[in-house]
Design a protein around this motif. Structure first.
Motif, PDB file in Angstrom:
ATOM      1  N   ASN B 179       0.795  -1.228   0.000  1.00  0.00           N
ATOM      2  CA  ASN B 179       0.000   0.000   0.000  1.00  0.00           C
ATOM      3  C   ASN B 179       0.827   1.277   0.000  1.00  0.00           C
ATOM      4  OD1 ASN B 179      -2.554  -1.060  -0.181  1.00  0.00           O
ATOM      5  ND2 ASN B 179      -2.662  -1.438   2.023  1.00  0.00           N
ATOM      6  N   ASN B 185       0.588   3.872 -14.913  1.00  0.00           N
ATOM      7  CA  ASN B 185      -0.764   3.589 -15.383  1.00  0.00           C
ATOM      8  C   ASN B 185      -0.841   3.649 -16.905  1.00  0.00           C
ATOM      9  OD1 ASN B 185      -3.466   2.942 -15.129  1.00  0.00           O
ATOM     10  ND2 ASN B 185      -4.091   5.091 -15.148  1.00  0.00           N
ATOM     11  N   VAL B 223       0.022  -5.623  -3.690  1.00  0.00           N
ATOM     12  CA  VAL B 223       0.992  -4.835  -2.937  1.00  0.00           C
ATOM     13  C   VAL B 223       0.854  -3.350  -3.262  1.00  0.00           C
ATOM     14  CG1 VAL B 223       3.446  -4.481  -2.492  1.00  0.00           C
ATOM     15  CG2 VAL B 223       2.588  -6.778  -2.937  1.00  0.00           C
ATOM     16  N   LEU B 224       0.512  -3.082  -4.509  1.00  0.00           N
ATOM     17  CA  LEU B 224       0.474  -1.695  -4.985  1.00  0.00           C
ATOM     18  C   LEU B 224      -0.575  -0.846  -4.279  1.00  0.00           C
ATOM     19  CD1 LEU B 224       0.682  -1.491  -8.863  1.00  0.00           C
ATOM     20  CD2 LEU B 224       2.457  -1.108  -7.171  1.00  0.00           C
ATOM     21  N   GLN B 225      -0.251   0.439  -4.140  1.00  0.00           N
ATOM     22  CA  GLN B 225      -1.256   1.380  -3.675  1.00  0.00           C
ATOM     23  C   GLN B 225      -2.129   1.807  -4.851  1.00  0.00           C
ATOM     24  OE1 GLN B 225      -0.680   5.870  -2.815  1.00  0.00           O
ATOM     25  NE2 GLN B 225      -0.339   4.858  -0.866  1.00  0.00           N
ATOM     26  N   SER B 226      -1.500   2.223  -5.950  1.00  0.00           N
ATOM     27  CA  SER B 226      -2.295   2.533  -7.133  1.00  0.00           C
ATOM     28  C   SER B 226      -1.418   2.672  -8.372  1.00  0.00           C
ATOM     29  CB  SER B 226      -3.128   3.802  -6.928  1.00  0.00           C
ATOM     30  OG  SER B 226      -2.305   4.889  -6.670  1.00  0.00           O
ATOM     31  N   TYR B 227      -2.101   2.677  -9.519  1.00  0.00           N
ATOM     32  CA  TYR B 227      -1.445   2.938 -10.793  1.00  0.00           C
ATOM     33  C   TYR B 227      -1.578   4.419 -11.093  1.00  0.00           C
ATOM     34  CZ  TYR B 227      -1.660  -2.113 -11.498  1.00  0.00           C
ATOM     35  OH  TYR B 227      -1.511  -3.467 -11.362  1.00  0.00           O
ATOM     36  N   GLU B 231       0.028  11.920 -11.330  1.00  0.00           N
ATOM     37  CA  GLU B 231      -0.386  12.017  -9.928  1.00  0.00           C
ATOM     38  C   GLU B 231       0.752  11.612  -9.001  1.00  0.00           C
ATOM     39  OE1 GLU B 231      -2.073  10.188 -12.328  1.00  0.00           O
ATOM     40  OE2 GLU B 231      -4.048   9.678 -11.555  1.00  0.00           O
ATOM     41  N   LYS B 235       1.716  12.358  -4.867  1.00  0.00           N
ATOM     42  CA  LYS B 235       1.747  11.218  -3.952  1.00  0.00           C
ATOM     43  C   LYS B 235       3.120  11.053  -3.313  1.00  0.00           C
ATOM     44  CE  LYS B 235      -2.117   8.807  -5.807  1.00  0.00           C
ATOM     45  NZ  LYS B 235      -3.180   8.288  -4.983  1.00  0.00           N
ATOM     46  N   THR B 238       4.061  14.404  -0.989  1.00  0.00           N
ATOM     47  CA  THR B 238       3.414  14.527   0.315  1.00  0.00           C
ATOM     48  C   THR B 238       3.703  13.347   1.232  1.00  0.00           C
ATOM     49  OG1 THR B 238       1.452  13.417  -0.520  1.00  0.00           O
ATOM     50  CG2 THR B 238       1.459  15.824  -0.606  1.00  0.00           C
ATOM     51  N   GLY B 239       4.323  12.286   0.690  1.00  0.00           N
ATOM     52  CA  GLY B 239       4.554  11.108   1.509  1.00  0.00           C
ATOM     53  C   GLY B 239       3.356  10.179   1.526  1.00  0.00           C
ATOM     54  N   GLU B 240       2.390  10.439   0.656  1.00  0.00           N
ATOM     55  CA  GLU B 240       1.214   9.560   0.542  1.00  0.00           C
ATOM     56  C   GLU B 240       1.657   8.161   0.107  1.00  0.00           C
ATOM     57  OE1 GLU B 240      -1.800  10.345   1.310  1.00  0.00           O
ATOM     58  OE2 GLU B 240      -2.796   8.548   0.555  1.00  0.00           O
TER      59      GLU B 240
END
Lengths: 273, 381
Positions: B179, B185, B223-227, B231, B235, B238-240
């Motif tokens: 995450n 993407n 495992v991935l947070q997102s594609y 953006e 991400k 900001t340390g997101e």
């Protein structure tokens, strides 16, 4: 009344032309693409590919149903409460409900990222008390929240309209005949506001099931809803227009069937009333 | 009321005039090199977004400078992917004099006869282009393209959130970063991360290898947070998210916002790209286009662009400029212009399809459709 006057036809003509060009023709084009292959020959192969998209269809339906139920549960009491307010306050509340709709829905969705993110407002606030960070964004819950937030005005407004049309003398008559306030709501207000509920459900369910942007931004772009799949196919190239049109057609038929069922449901109730 | 309005107006007018005067650039040398013979004509430039020094924050406004020197009006429009640009040109109805596509797309444009040859004898500044980027596979005789920017993909991570990972694409599959990791993407770049990890060529036409890469990506999806595409800026800044692959040039821009970010090139190899200036066959103002290309290659213009865009330049006068070196600093300079022999020993001596560092080639339609479908399956998975 039966015979439309020449004048009324002339007046309606601009919109009829508009509707023909921008509603009917696109539908025909979509149907054409759905039943042809890349070179324009008739085929039903596109429909054979649908099995690939079963997860996307299932997710879309589940999310849309949940979002619609939540919206209804939130909106119904709110609409009832609104009708009990002074007229001036009703206008004010109505304004507040409409206000977010003046903003582009992409921006409204984007702002939820700032709120729900791991480093977002909620988690920063919780962090002050040593809690978290909670996984809020990139979850199904975030996607449904986005749908509820974006579409709830479409639920409140028709219900409110239906409720505010209920003649107060009906409620007085119900009291005279011995109804307490709960049974007034159940036996007078609920049946009479049903047409508003029906159109509210339709107006929330339809955009929810076909949505694509919300899931990409709030769901982490990992699970495709059917709207996302259609968007990806159209963006990838002309060779996918046929399958994408087939998906759109199926989605449209699904929505149409749902709407018909809902309307039938509504009509029956009206007969009872 | 009226007075308030008037004072507001004055403030506004002042702001506008001040801002427009903020930047003044005069160079008499350039002035005599560029004739005004074509003054009054128009030049349509089609480029990537954020891909030219545009006068913001006191930097040079390259297009305006060109207009001032030559009197040619520059109509500047942008695209966000090679494919968008390609379909615009293919569909017709547009007229561009200058486009800046990437390597594999140039190959496709040449093979479909959509580019005009560039008369290099009239682009005197072409001499500045580094030999490393001349005669590449997509334009072996260097007749259709002039390199504009080059770069490689690497992995960016946040050193405040995670320890330095092993320099491998495997980091994107590591459960430790559940995450917290991102991936591209878009199909080509997304598959690249898996292909390199599995040791495949990026340009394989073997569908089995694409299938295996897809399976690898599917395995990593949980495992991935997102594609993401752009953006990724927000991400990572900001340390997101803590780790994700992107272009070296963009890392430099991100690092200015968040100092904790670090960068490495994975040991398995990576994708290298060249974006080049080309003249499409729909050109209307060929002479002005040549003038524009030559102008972009003027050492100081190329320098302004390199500093603004942050990508590596193929321009020798920029690479060897000590001020530029100092401007970037040692860390950034070594990331943009890495010692390839130290990073990937012996790699450049290998045949192209065995190298660790590969360009994308334009693949046959059937392979393209295969991986586009696989990508859809990955997303639907």
């Amino acid at each position: 009344m039966n015979k439309k006057s020449f004048g009324s036809r002339i007046v309606a003509a601009p919109y009829m032309v508009w509707a023909a060009i921008f509603i009917v023709v696109p539908l025909l084009i979509m149907a054409y693409f759905a039943f042809t292959d890349g070179s324009g020959n008739f085929t039903v192969d596109n429909f054979m590919q649908i099995a690939r998209f079963k997860k996307a269809f299932a997710l879309s339906i589940i999310y849309a149903v949940i979002a619609t139920i939540i919206t209804l549960l939130l909106a119904y009491p709110m609409a009832y409460y609104m009708t009990k307010l002074k007229i001036s306050s009703q206008r004010m509340v109505m304004m507040l409900i409409m206000l977010p709709m003046w903003m582009n829905f992409l921006i409204r969705t984007y702002s939820w990222i700032t709120i729900l993110a791991n480093t977002g407002l909620i988690n920063k606030f919780l962090g002050l008390f040593g809690i978290g960070p909670l996984q809020l964004i990139n979850t199904p819950g975030a996607v449904i929240l986005g749908m509820v937030y974006d579409f709830i005005p479409y639920m409140i407004l028709p219900i409110y309209t239906a409720m505010s049309k209920i003649d107060n003398s009906l409620l007085e008559a119900a009291s005279d005949l011995g109804s307490n306030s709960w049974s007034r709501i159940r036996r007078v207000i609920m049946p009479l506001s049903l047409p508003g509920v029906i159109s509210g459900i339709t107006m929330v369910f339809v955009p929810s099931i076909s949505t694509f942007y919300i899931s990409q931004k709030l769901g982490g772009n990992k699970d495709m809803l059917i709207g996302d799949a259609i968007e990806y196919l159209f963006n990838t190239g002309p060779q996918y227009y046929n399958v994408a049109s087939t998906l759109s057609l199926i989605l449209m038929v699904m929505i149409l069937v749902c709407t018909l069922i809902m309307n039938r449901f509504g009509d029956d109730e009206e007969v009872v009333v | 009321m009226f007075k308030k309005f008037l004072s507001l107006l004055i403030v506004l007018v002042l702001c506008v005039t001040l801002c427009s005067c903020g930047y003044e650039y005069q160079n008499p040398e350039l002035q005599c090199k560029y004739t005004r013979e074509l003054a009054g004509t128009e030049l349509n430039v089609y480029n990537w977004g954020e891909y030219i020094s545009d006068g913001s924050e006191g930097c040079m406004d390259v297009n305006r400078e060109f207009e001032r020197l030559t009197g040619i009006k520059v109509n500047y429009t942008t695209f966000e992917s090679n494919e968008t640009m390609y379909s615009q040109l293919k569909n017709g109805g547009v007229s561009y004099d200058i486009i800046i596509p990437s390597d594999y797309m140039i190959g496709r444009l040449i093979s479909e006869d959509m580019l005009e040859k560039i008369d290099m004898s009239r682009v005197s500044n072409y001499q500045y282009i580094s030999d490393k980027y001349k005669g590449l596979y997509f334009d072996p005789a260097q007749e259709y393209s002039v390199p504009y920017n080059v770069g490689m993909v690497g992995i960016i991570y946040n050193s405040a959130l995670i320890d330095e990972p092993q320099h491998s694409w495997g980091a994107l599959w590591d459960e430790k970063y559940k995450n917290m990791s991102l991936n591209f993407n878009n199909p080509r770049d997304g598959f690249m991360t898996a292909q390199k990890l599995l040791g495949f060529s990026l340009n394989t036409t073997n569908e089995k290898e694409w299938d295996m890469a897809c399976e690898k990506l599917k395995a990593g999806k949980s495992v991935l947070q997102s594609y993401v595409m752009d953006e990724i800026y927000g991400k990572l800044e900001t340390g997101e998210a803590a780790i994700g692959p992107y272009y070296a040039g963009d890392y430099i821009v991100m690092k200015e916002v968040n100092e904790d970010l670090e960068f490495f090139y994975p040991q398995e190899g990576t994708n290298i790209f060249v974006d080049s200036v080309c003249i499409p066959s729909c050109v209307k103002n060929y002479d002005a286009a040549l003038l524009y290309i030559n102008f972009l290659l003027e050492p100081e213009i190329a320098l302004a662009n390199a500093e603004y865009i942050g990508y590596a330049s193929p321009h020798t006068a920029v690479i060897n400029n000590p001020d530029y070196h100092e401007y970037l600093g040692e860390e950034f300079y070594n990331i943009l212009y890495p010692d390839m022999e130290a990073l990937y020993p012996g790699d450049s001596a290998l045949p192209e399809n065995e190298r660790k560092v590969e360009y994308y080639h334009d693949l046959p339609e059937s392979v393209r459709m295969h991986y586009e479908n696989l990508w859809l399956d990955l997303k639907l998975y």
